[in-house]
Design a protein around this motif. Structure first.
Motif: not given
Length: 117
Positions: A68-70, A75, A72
């Motif tokens: 999930d952090v990756e 984007l 972000t």
């Protein structure tokens, strides 16, 4: 000056009355264990509190957070395409995706992606 003191006393009394009214209305019944306890992710609180926690569930959660952090981080790469050199942007994004795919492959080899044993 007297008006300020009188207003402060009235506001203090009004606040105390409202607090005491809220405390009187919202009394919980002490004999109702289910309503006094918090809901903890489906765990039954009537049983033993020392139940073993699933480590596999924890690892799946960590994997989700990492990816999930990756996402972000991916984007903003779309918005910076026109701001920098095209070749530099391409190689940086390719390197980032390579690291992402290698980490996914490592987790697959380690068996962290198995949903059931």
């Amino acid at each position: 000056m007297l008006l300020i003191i009188l207003t402060s006393i009235i506001l203090l009394l009004l606040t105390l009355v409202m607090i005491s009214l809220c405390l009187y209305i919202s009394k919980k019944k002490m004999f109702d264990k289910e309503k006094n306890s918090s809901f903890e992710c489906g765990f039954d609180l009537k049983s033993n509190a020392r139940l073993p926690f699933s480590l596999h569930f924890f690892l799946i959660t960590l994997i989700f957070l990492i990816f999930d952090v990756e996402i972000t981080l991916i984007l903003p790469m779309i918005f910076t395409f026109n701001m920098c050199n095209t070749y530099l942007w391409f190689f940086i994004s390719l390197y980032f995706f390579f690291i992402l795919l290698m980490s996914l492959y490592y987790e697959w080899i380690q068996g962290m992606l198995l949903w059931s044993y």
